[in-house]
Design an enzyme around this catalytic site. Structure first.
Site, mmCIF file in Angstrom:
data_model
loop_
_atom_site.group_PDB
_atom_site.id
_atom_site.type_symbol
_atom_site.label_atom_id
_atom_site.label_comp_id
_atom_site.label_asym_id
_atom_site.label_seq_id
_atom_site.Cartn_x
_atom_site.Cartn_y
_atom_site.Cartn_z
ATOM 1 N N TYR A 68 -12.690 12.135 -4.742
ATOM 2 C CA TYR A 68 -11.836 11.763 -5.880
ATOM 3 C C TYR A 68 -11.312 13.006 -6.598
ATOM 4 O O TYR A 68 -10.111 13.133 -6.852
ATOM 5 C CB TYR A 68 -12.632 10.890 -6.842
ATOM 6 C CG TYR A 68 -11.827 10.383 -8.028
ATOM 7 C CD1 TYR A 68 -10.772 9.489 -7.853
ATOM 8 C CD2 TYR A 68 -12.131 10.804 -9.325
ATOM 9 C CE1 TYR A 68 -10.043 9.022 -8.930
ATOM 10 C CE2 TYR A 68 -11.405 10.335 -10.408
ATOM 11 C CZ TYR A 68 -10.363 9.450 -10.211
ATOM 12 O OH TYR A 68 -9.634 8.996 -11.290
ATOM 13 N N ALA A 77 -0.853 9.897 -12.602
ATOM 14 C CA ALA A 77 -2.135 9.780 -13.288
ATOM 15 C C ALA A 77 -3.126 10.714 -12.625
ATOM 16 O O ALA A 77 -3.654 10.418 -11.551
ATOM 17 C CB ALA A 77 -2.632 8.345 -13.231
ATOM 18 N N ASP A 89 0.857 -1.181 0.000
ATOM 19 C CA ASP A 89 0.000 0.000 0.000
ATOM 20 C C ASP A 89 0.894 1.233 0.000
ATOM 21 O O ASP A 89 1.662 1.458 0.940
ATOM 22 C CB ASP A 89 -0.874 -0.025 1.258
ATOM 23 C CG ASP A 89 -1.877 1.113 1.317
ATOM 24 O OD1 ASP A 89 -1.692 2.116 0.589
ATOM 25 O OD2 ASP A 89 -2.846 1.012 2.103
#
Length: 328
Positions: free
Chosen positions: A146, A115, A57
């Protein structure tokens, strides 16, 4: 042999990036915590000498032994179903995660590409969207976890670029589709594809007049690859500028599958953008890039890929149960 770290390696775009860099002779280190990733996407790479996988992670300290030339940060939930179920993790991967990876890039003197997303534009008041548009985002809406995570990620990246001199690249990715998508994840193509494969009516939110622009995965990977090796540090839109309404696209899917499905309409989710179309003038000028695969061909390839999967394999492409990952 140059070495590249790709986070989110078992995801849709991440796994295709692993394929590209392995095929170009790089030593690829794939990293994923597998909350949304699927090891089946990279199982074919595991026996190769120039690929290794780390189950990790990135919101925790990231360590990679040896030299590192490039980092591509693609670890993030990317669909509404994902980030509405795991909002805290969505925020953390683009804050703590990018902090860890920028620190790694600084330590290794590696170039890093992040990204980002067309969602930084929110529900745009400018159409089409160019990189100079600052966006129209509701910070406290459910989608804000988001949208704002990605906007913060861009800010952190540029801060490291300016203050520490790190070589950074920022890709604003528009809707991308193709083999290895996760079905029914709340985005248009995976939702329609999953319903079509099950013979269900296609669900359109609102009246279907909202627009999207869809980029095939091969074109997306080519654009990202060129951006990484460019000399440009500001954001670049990578997407297909061919725009279509959701209703028209649903009709195309029904025609492609050759079934008798209908279209059912549901209320539009809060802050769902009404228009989405990239201005790719910057990508054309700087990267000499533009999409080559038209939507009809790309959807044919995508549908053929999913049609070949067994029922068990299709189930594995459905969205996951995140209950074990939800933290207060």
């Amino acid at each position: 042999m140059e070495r590249v770290l790709i986070t989110g390696a078992a995801g849709f775009i991440g796994s295709h990036l692993c394929d590209r860099f392995v095929s170009r002779g790089f030593y690829v280190i794939g990293m994923d915590n597998l909350i949304t990733g699927d090891m089946g996407n990279i199982s074919h790479l595991l026996p190769l000498e120039n690929f290794e996988f780390h189950h990790h992670d990135v919101t925790k300290f990231v360590h990679v032994q040896g030299t590192l030339d490039y980092i591509l940060h693609f670890a993030s939930p990317a669909s509404p179903i994902d980030y509405l179920k795991i909002p805290i993790q969505t925020l953390k991967v683009s804050s703590l995660g990018i902090h860890n990876l920028l620190g790694l890039a600084k330590d290794k003197r590696a170039r890093i590409l992040i990204a980002s997303t067309s969602e930084v534009y929110g529900d745009p008041l400018v159409h089409p969207q160019s990189e100079d548009y600052y966006g129209n985002v509701n910070t406290i809406s459910p989608r804000g976890v988001y949208d704002e995570a990605k906007r913060f990620q861009e800010s952190m990246t540029m801060a490291y670029h300016r203050f520490h001199g790190i070589e950074t690249r920022i890709a604003r990715i528009f809707n991308t589709y193709g083999p290895r998508m996760r079905l029914n994840d709340g985005r248009v193509i995976p939702a329609f594809m999953g319903q079509a494969l099950r013979g269900e009516d296609l669900t359109v939110f609102g009246d279907g007049a909202q627009t999207r622009s869809f980029c095939y995965i091969d074109d997306q990977v080519e654009g990202l690859y060129r951006l990484l090796f460019s000399d440009y540090s500001n954001p670049v839109n990578i997407g297909n500028p061919e725009e279509i309404t959701i209703r028209e696209f649903a009709e195309e899917i029904i025609k492609l599958t050759g079934t008798e499905q209908g279209i059912v309409y549901r209320p539009l989710p809060q802050d769902d953008p009404m228009q989405r179309q990239p201005d790719i003038g910057r990508a054309r000028e700087i990267l000499q890039w533009e999409p080559e695969v038209d939507r009809a061909e790309g959807m044919r390839r995508t549908y053929e890929y999913f049609s070949r999967l067994s029922p068990e394999e299709l189930r594995k492409k459905e969205h996951k149960d995140f209950s074990s990952h939800i933290k207060r």
